[in-house]
Design an enzyme around this catalytic site. Structure first.
Site, PDB file in Angstrom:
ATOM      1  N   ARG A 199     -79.745 -29.809 -33.460  1.00 22.83           N
ATOM      2  CA  ARG A 199     -80.529 -31.041 -33.448  1.00 22.83           C
ATOM      3  C   ARG A 199     -79.833 -32.304 -32.939  1.00 22.83           C
ATOM      4  NH1 ARG A 199     -82.570 -29.469 -39.228  1.00 22.83           N
ATOM      5  NH2 ARG A 199     -80.507 -28.494 -39.078  1.00 22.83           N
ATOM      6  N   ASP A 218     -77.785 -14.591 -31.238  1.00 20.44           N
ATOM      7  CA  ASP A 218     -77.452 -14.705 -32.668  1.00 20.44           C
ATOM      8  C   ASP A 218     -78.455 -13.906 -33.499  1.00 20.44           C
ATOM      9  OD1 ASP A 218     -76.657 -15.636 -35.175  1.00 20.44           O
ATOM     10  OD2 ASP A 218     -77.517 -17.631 -34.910  1.00 20.44           O
ATOM     11  N   LYS A 229     -77.409 -20.857 -27.485  1.00 18.17           N
ATOM     12  CA  LYS A 229     -77.593 -19.847 -28.533  1.00 18.17           C
ATOM     13  C   LYS A 229     -79.084 -19.562 -28.708  1.00 18.17           C
ATOM     14  CE  LYS A 229     -77.235 -20.646 -33.164  1.00 18.17           C
ATOM     15  NZ  LYS A 229     -78.331 -19.960 -33.863  1.00 18.17           N
TER      16      LYS A 229
END
Ligand code: C5P
Length: 235
Positions: free
Chosen positions: A212, A62, A35
Site C-alpha cells: 500500500r 506468493d 509479488k
C-alpha cells in the site's frame, strides 16, 4: 528474466486485473519486482503471470505451499514452469517437504528462488501455543529458519523485526524477505510492527515487500523511487 537491482518487491493486492495493470503500466522493471499472491492468482491464474512476465518483471509467486512432499514438489515445479523468479512454501511442512521441493527444482536448468514462511506474523503467542508450538514466536521463527537453511532453501519470509536475530543465526547469503515495511511518512494500515526501509535494510533484510505505501500513493513511481533511494543510502 529481468535484471532489476532493486530490493523492492511491490505487492499487487488488487481484486481485478484492470486495477493491477493500471499500476503496473506506471512501473518499470528496472525499479522493482512484483509479488502475486493467492487472491490474484486464484482469480486470474497463469495468464496473468504471463502478462506481467512479458512486461519484463521478475515475479514472486506468493502461494505458500503446504502439503505432502510430493504434492508440494510438483506444485513448485509447476510454478517454475511459469518462469517466476521466486516461490515459497511453509517451513512447518517439515524438512522432507522442503528438501523434496528443493531437489525437484534443482533438476531444472533454470529454477526460481525458493523461500519459506516460518511463523505467520499474524499469529499471536497464544495462538502459536494453541496449535501446539511451545516457546515464544521468536524461538519458533528462529528454529524454523534454521531448519529451512538446513533443507537447502534460499531464504525465509520474515518480519523485519526478526531480521536482525536471523542475520546473526544464519549465513550472509541466506535471503530474508520482509513485508511489514513503512516509509516514515506513510500510514501503517493494518500492519502493526513495522520498520522503515532504512531500518529493515540495516537489520539485514535482502528484499522488502511493499504494498500500500506504493499502490495507494498519489504518485506510485515517486513513492517507489524514494524507497529505492532510502535503501541505496543504507546498503
Ligand atoms: O500493503 P502492505 O505493504 O501491508 O502489503 C504487504 C504484503 O505482504 C501483502 O501482500 C501481505 O499479504 C504480505 N505479507 C505481510 N505479512 C506477512 C506476510 C506477507 O504483510 N507476514
Amino acid at each position: 528474466m529481468n535484471s532489476s537491482d532493486s530490493r523492492v518487491i511491490v505487492a499487487l493486492d488488487y481484486p481485478d486485473q484492470e486495477k493491477a495493470l493500471a499500476l503496473v503500466e506506471r512501473l518499470d522493471p528496472s525499479l522493482c519486482r512484483l509479488k502475486v499472491g493467492k487472491e490474484m492468482f486464484t482469480r486470474l491464474g497463469p495468464p496473468f503471470v504471463e502478462v506481467l512476465r512479458s512486461r519484463g518483471f521478475d515475479l514472486f509467486l506468493d502461494l505458500k505451499f503446504h502439503d505432502i512432499p510430493n504434492t508440494v514438489a510438483a506444485a513448485c515445479d509447476a510454478a517454475a514452469d511459469l518462469g517466476v523468479w521466486m516461490i515459497n512454501l511453509h517451513a512447518s511442512g517439515g524438512r522432507r517437504m522442503m528438501e523434496t521441493a528443493r531437489e525437484r527444482l534443482e533438476a531444472r536448468t533454470q529454477r526460481p528462488l525458493l523461500v519459506a514462511v516460518t511463523i505467520l506474523t499474524s499469529l499471536s503467542g497464544e495462538e502459536i501455543h494453541e496449535i501446539g508450538f511451545a516457546g515464544d514466536p521468536a524461538d519458533n521463527v528462529s528454529r524454523l529458519a534454521r531448519l529451512t537453511q538446513q533443507a537447502g532453501l534460499d531464504g525465509v519470509v520474515c518480519s523485519p523485526r526478526e531480521a536482525e536475530m536471523l542475520r546473526r543465526d544464519l549465513t550472509d547469503d541466506f535471503l530474508l524477505v520482509t513485508p511489514g515495511v513503512r516509509p516514515k511518512q506513510a500510514a501503517q494500515d493494518d500492519q502493526r510492527r513495522v520498520m522503515t526501509p532504512a531500518e529493515a535494510i540495516r537489520a539485514g533484510s535482502s528484499y522488502l515487500v511493499v504494498g500500500r505505501p506504493i499502490t495507494g500513493a498519489a504518485d506510485p513511481v515517486e513513492a517507489l523511487q524514494l524507497i529505492n533511494q532510502e535503501i541505496a543510502a543504507n546498503l
